[in-house]
Design a protein around this motif. Sequence first.
Motif, PDB file in Angstrom:
ATOM      1  N   ARG A 272      31.765  17.682  38.462  1.00 64.83           N
ATOM      2  CA  ARG A 272      31.673  18.010  39.890  1.00 64.83           C
ATOM      3  C   ARG A 272      32.831  18.919  40.315  1.00 64.83           C
ATOM      4  NH1 ARG A 272      31.202  13.248  41.390  1.00 64.83           N
ATOM      5  NH2 ARG A 272      33.359  12.760  41.970  1.00 64.83           N
ATOM      6  N   GLU A 273      34.047  18.594  39.886  1.00 63.95           N
ATOM      7  CA  GLU A 273      35.197  19.410  40.246  1.00 63.95           C
ATOM      8  C   GLU A 273      35.163  20.764  39.538  1.00 63.95           C
ATOM      9  OE1 GLU A 273      37.448  18.759  42.577  1.00 63.95           O
ATOM     10  OE2 GLU A 273      36.293  16.942  43.009  1.00 63.95           O
ATOM     11  N   ALA A 274      34.645  20.799  38.307  1.00 70.06           N
ATOM     12  CA  ALA A 274      34.530  22.070  37.589  1.00 70.06           C
ATOM     13  C   ALA A 274      33.609  23.029  38.337  1.00 70.06           C
ATOM     14  CB  ALA A 274      34.022  21.828  36.166  1.00 70.06           C
ATOM     15  N   GLU A 275      32.482  22.519  38.795  1.00 70.72           N
ATOM     16  CA  GLU A 275      31.552  23.358  39.545  1.00 70.72           C
ATOM     17  C   GLU A 275      32.165  23.781  40.885  1.00 70.72           C
ATOM     18  OE1 GLU A 275      28.702  24.668  38.822  1.00 70.72           O
ATOM     19  OE2 GLU A 275      28.197  23.687  36.916  1.00 70.72           O
ATOM     20  N   LYS A 276      32.866  22.853  41.531  1.00 69.97           N
ATOM     21  CA  LYS A 276      33.452  23.139  42.843  1.00 69.97           C
ATOM     22  C   LYS A 276      34.522  24.227  42.750  1.00 69.97           C
ATOM     23  CE  LYS A 276      34.346  19.530  45.267  1.00 69.97           C
ATOM     24  NZ  LYS A 276      35.043  18.305  45.779  1.00 69.97           N
ATOM     25  N   THR A 277      35.323  24.199  41.672  1.00 71.00           N
ATOM     26  CA  THR A 277      36.412  25.173  41.509  1.00 71.00           C
ATOM     27  C   THR A 277      35.961  26.421  40.756  1.00 71.00           C
ATOM     28  OG1 THR A 277      37.135  24.184  39.411  1.00 71.00           O
ATOM     29  CG2 THR A 277      38.109  23.311  41.442  1.00 71.00           C
ATOM     30  N   ARG A 278      34.681  26.499  40.416  1.00 69.34           N
ATOM     31  CA  ARG A 278      34.138  27.607  39.615  1.00 69.34           C
ATOM     32  C   ARG A 278      34.883  27.719  38.287  1.00 69.34           C
ATOM     33  NH1 ARG A 278      33.720  33.054  42.533  1.00 69.34           N
ATOM     34  NH2 ARG A 278      32.315  33.465  40.774  1.00 69.34           N
ATOM     35  N   TYR A 279      35.110  26.571  37.690  1.00 68.41           N
ATOM     36  CA  TYR A 279      35.667  26.452  36.348  1.00 68.41           C
ATOM     37  C   TYR A 279      37.067  27.077  36.242  1.00 68.41           C
ATOM     38  CZ  TYR A 279      31.151  24.668  34.981  1.00 68.41           C
ATOM     39  OH  TYR A 279      30.024  23.902  34.886  1.00 68.41           O
ATOM     40  N   ASP A 280      37.872  26.843  37.254  1.00 70.84           N
ATOM     41  CA  ASP A 280      39.265  27.273  37.237  1.00 70.84           C
ATOM     42  C   ASP A 280      40.050  26.284  36.379  1.00 70.84           C
ATOM     43  OD1 ASP A 280      41.983  27.742  37.797  1.00 70.84           O
ATOM     44  OD2 ASP A 280      41.515  28.537  39.783  1.00 70.84           O
ATOM     45  N   VAL A 281      40.342  26.661  35.151  1.00 68.92           N
ATOM     46  CA  VAL A 281      40.951  25.734  34.188  1.00 68.92           C
ATOM     47  C   VAL A 281      42.322  25.257  34.663  1.00 68.92           C
ATOM     48  CG1 VAL A 281      41.675  25.410  31.788  1.00 68.92           C
ATOM     49  CG2 VAL A 281      39.690  26.847  32.311  1.00 68.92           C
ATOM     50  N   GLU A 282      43.109  26.167  35.181  1.00 67.46           N
ATOM     51  CA  GLU A 282      44.460  25.786  35.613  1.00 67.46           C
ATOM     52  C   GLU A 282      44.420  24.836  36.807  1.00 67.46           C
ATOM     53  OE1 GLU A 282      47.146  29.595  34.404  1.00 67.46           O
ATOM     54  OE2 GLU A 282      45.444  29.971  35.728  1.00 67.46           O
ATOM     55  N   LEU A 283      43.535  25.098  37.754  1.00 69.00           N
ATOM     56  CA  LEU A 283      43.428  24.211  38.908  1.00 69.00           C
ATOM     57  C   LEU A 283      42.904  22.836  38.485  1.00 69.00           C
ATOM     58  CD1 LEU A 283      43.641  23.703  41.906  1.00 69.00           C
ATOM     59  CD2 LEU A 283      41.411  24.820  42.218  1.00 69.00           C
ATOM     60  N   LEU A 284      41.933  22.812  37.578  1.00 75.04           N
ATOM     61  CA  LEU A 284      41.410  21.539  37.070  1.00 75.04           C
ATOM     62  C   LEU A 284      42.493  20.749  36.344  1.00 75.04           C
ATOM     63  CD1 LEU A 284      37.932  22.678  35.719  1.00 75.04           C
ATOM     64  CD2 LEU A 284      38.318  21.067  37.583  1.00 75.04           C
ATOM     65  N   SER A 285      43.348  21.448  35.610  1.00 75.85           N
ATOM     66  CA  SER A 285      44.409  20.748  34.884  1.00 75.85           C
ATOM     67  C   SER A 285      45.366  20.065  35.856  1.00 75.85           C
ATOM     68  CB  SER A 285      45.159  21.717  33.965  1.00 75.85           C
ATOM     69  OG  SER A 285      45.917  22.653  34.705  1.00 75.85           O
ATOM     70  N   HIS A 286      45.608  20.692  37.010  1.00 74.21           N
ATOM     71  CA  HIS A 286      46.461  20.064  38.020  1.00 74.21           C
ATOM     72  C   HIS A 286      45.761  18.852  38.650  1.00 74.21           C
ATOM     73  CE1 HIS A 286      49.671  22.965  37.852  1.00 74.21           C
ATOM     74  NE2 HIS A 286      48.843  23.971  38.082  1.00 74.21           N
ATOM     75  N   ARG A 287      44.484  18.986  38.946  1.00 74.90           N
ATOM     76  CA  ARG A 287      43.761  17.902  39.616  1.00 74.90           C
ATOM     77  C   ARG A 287      43.630  16.666  38.740  1.00 74.90           C
ATOM     78  NH1 ARG A 287      38.983  20.651  43.391  1.00 74.90           N
ATOM     79  NH2 ARG A 287      40.449  21.862  44.678  1.00 74.90           N
ATOM     80  N   PHE A 288      43.554  16.851  37.431  1.00 67.29           N
ATOM     81  CA  PHE A 288      43.373  15.709  36.535  1.00 67.29           C
ATOM     82  C   PHE A 288      44.630  15.379  35.741  1.00 67.29           C
ATOM     83  CE2 PHE A 288      39.074  16.915  37.532  1.00 67.29           C
ATOM     84  CZ  PHE A 288      38.392  15.713  37.586  1.00 67.29           C
ATOM     85  N   GLY A 289      45.727  16.056  36.031  1.00 67.42           N
ATOM     86  CA  GLY A 289      46.981  15.747  35.346  1.00 67.42           C
ATOM     87  C   GLY A 289      46.907  15.978  33.855  1.00 67.42           C
ATOM     88  N   ALA A 290      46.186  17.010  33.436  1.00 64.16           N
ATOM     89  CA  ALA A 290      46.011  17.306  32.013  1.00 64.16           C
ATOM     90  C   ALA A 290      46.623  18.660  31.695  1.00 64.16           C
ATOM     91  CB  ALA A 290      44.531  17.299  31.646  1.00 64.16           C
ATOM     92  N   SER A 291      46.806  18.939  30.424  1.00 58.67           N
ATOM     93  CA  SER A 291      47.323  20.240  30.017  1.00 58.67           C
ATOM     94  C   SER A 291      46.202  21.269  30.045  1.00 58.67           C
ATOM     95  CB  SER A 291      47.911  20.163  28.607  1.00 58.67           C
ATOM     96  OG  SER A 291      46.878  19.973  27.644  1.00 58.67           O
ATOM     97  N   PHE A 292      46.576  22.535  29.934  1.00 61.34           N
ATOM     98  CA  PHE A 292      45.575  23.610  29.894  1.00 61.34           C
ATOM     99  C   PHE A 292      44.645  23.414  28.703  1.00 61.34           C
ATOM    100  CE2 PHE A 292      43.963  27.750  28.633  1.00 61.34           C
ATOM    101  CZ  PHE A 292      43.592  28.325  29.845  1.00 61.34           C
ATOM    102  N   GLU A 293      45.226  23.107  27.544  1.00 59.18           N
ATOM    103  CA  GLU A 293      44.398  22.923  26.339  1.00 59.18           C
ATOM    104  C   GLU A 293      43.465  21.726  26.481  1.00 59.18           C
ATOM    105  OE1 GLU A 293      44.792  21.916  21.550  1.00 59.18           O
ATOM    106  OE2 GLU A 293      46.566  22.563  22.670  1.00 59.18           O
ATOM    107  N   GLN A 294      43.983  20.609  26.969  1.00 61.50           N
ATOM    108  CA  GLN A 294      43.131  19.423  27.152  1.00 61.50           C
ATOM    109  C   GLN A 294      41.970  19.711  28.095  1.00 61.50           C
ATOM    110  OE1 GLN A 294      45.994  16.645  28.629  1.00 61.50           O
ATOM    111  NE2 GLN A 294      47.023  16.381  26.657  1.00 61.50           N
ATOM    112  N   THR A 295      42.254  20.423  29.176  1.00 64.32           N
ATOM    113  CA  THR A 295      41.220  20.737  30.158  1.00 64.32           C
ATOM    114  C   THR A 295      40.186  21.693  29.587  1.00 64.32           C
ATOM    115  OG1 THR A 295      42.873  20.466  31.914  1.00 64.32           O
ATOM    116  CG2 THR A 295      40.824  21.579  32.502  1.00 64.32           C
ATOM    117  N   ALA A 296      40.659  22.748  28.918  1.00 62.40           N
ATOM    118  CA  ALA A 296      39.735  23.710  28.326  1.00 62.40           C
ATOM    119  C   ALA A 296      38.839  23.042  27.292  1.00 62.40           C
ATOM    120  CB  ALA A 296      40.517  24.864  27.693  1.00 62.40           C
ATOM    121  N   HIS A 297      39.423  22.185  26.458  1.00 63.20           N
ATOM    122  CA  HIS A 297      38.622  21.500  25.445  1.00 63.20           C
ATOM    123  C   HIS A 297      37.601  20.559  26.085  1.00 63.20           C
ATOM    124  CE1 HIS A 297      37.685  18.861  21.993  1.00 63.20           C
ATOM    125  NE2 HIS A 297      37.864  19.959  21.306  1.00 63.20           N
ATOM    126  N   ARG A 298      37.997  19.876  27.151  1.00 62.34           N
ATOM    127  CA  ARG A 298      37.062  18.972  27.834  1.00 62.34           C
ATOM    128  C   ARG A 298      35.870  19.733  28.386  1.00 62.34           C
ATOM    129  NH1 ARG A 298      34.181  14.563  28.006  1.00 62.34           N
ATOM    130  NH2 ARG A 298      34.166  13.417  29.968  1.00 62.34           N
TER     131      ARG A 298
END
Length: 466
Positions: A272-298
């Motif tokens: 849901r957040e990926a679609e909302k942010t238009r797959y902004d990896v860096e913003l998603l990493s902040h929202r979920f407290g994950a690294s860039f690599e962890q977020t991209a892999h997810r």
Amino acid sequence: MADKLLIGPKLRRFRTSLGLTQARMAEDLGISASYLNLIERNQRAMSAKVLLRMAGVYDFDISAFSDAGDAQLVASTYEALRAPRFKDMPVSKNEVEDLVGISPNMARAFQSLLTERGGAETPTDSPTMRAIDVVRDFIQTHSNYFPEIDATAEALSDELGLHRTGPRVALTERLKTRHETAVRIVPSDVMPDMLRWFDRHNQRINLSELLSQSGRRFQLAFQIAMLEQRDMIDAHLDRAKIEGREARGLARTSLANYFAAALLMPYARFLREAEKTRYDVELLSHRFGASFEQTAHRLTTLNKPDARGIPFFFLRIDVAGNVSKRFSAGKFAFANQGGACPIWNIHETFSDPGRLHTQMVRLPASGTENGATYFSIAKAVSRAGNMYGGRAQRLAIALGCDVSYAPRLCYSRDFNLDDPQPADIGINCYLCEREHCRQRAHPPLSKALMFDERARGMSLYRWVPD
């Protein structure tokens, strides 16, 4: 999805795996047995309408009947056939595609035989590398999606309230109350070569002070997976018939990492957040407290049939170009060895760390198909270990998808998607037969070199044309 598909051999294998006669399947699909027979013999294409009806009747993933799942097998088989011992028996990529389409197991058996006999002629033929290939194939076969693991991790995430409280606090409390295990942050000189150590005797998890906050959370989530979900993970390995200490150990670790990512980035909320942010990896990493690599892999794991994300491919390389992690969604193919194409701007990230690079790339045409175009992003990241006198490992992460999905990405706003003007890249120099490439590091394995003492071209290599 194409309007019509020539998938006869796949359809026949699927029907026989269900124990159905042509007459029974035709009745289920509302078509004639003679028409089904023509489809299985590739004398008629299957329409999208019939394929969708079949997916509804037999409840399977439609992508299994596309060419996407075969792209990596085609690439690896073609790469194996480029070995010097086959130079007098040239096999075209079209022929490899035919083999994989008719009998993918035959292609896999051929690769296995080459490895056992030393026919692939590569220094990476070792038990360790074979274990890595087994695990890569296992993940690729499942499209990097394991529904039972996702569902279990999501339920635990809700139980722990990770969306409301600090994940590290909740995970630490879980380890303490359920497993009587304490968490301790230790100085780097106590664990100079490790980031995490589970001291089973003293019921304690030691985490290095060099780990980032996202790294600490992920390591705790991983440990919970190993303590609570090992039976479920091993059941997946048993069903896949993964044997051998190295292969099972690597596969177990991979699925525990998958659980950890799903726990910290639960499927429904993350999609849901990926679609909302238009797959902004860096913003998603902040929202979920994950690294860039962890977020991209997810993002590569969002393959739930009724709730899919964008089908991404993923690549991780070091400064020398060594590929340490890869996953291919769609038709994007990676070579087993040899690094990535130097024209792909993933390599440029090391000279400009911190900036996210975007690029349109196009792979070579195959047979009668035009070369596929992809939208990719890449960024350099550093692993834990930054300190005076010690250098952290630097890696580049690339994430990409077919250009048709680009309008859904925030990164595409600066591109003219109607006229993308992609950069032409190859799988790698060994397999790419594009002429006049100034970046070429090696000639194609299937070509003979041409030498001319009178002149020197822009590229290091020229080869005898067919």
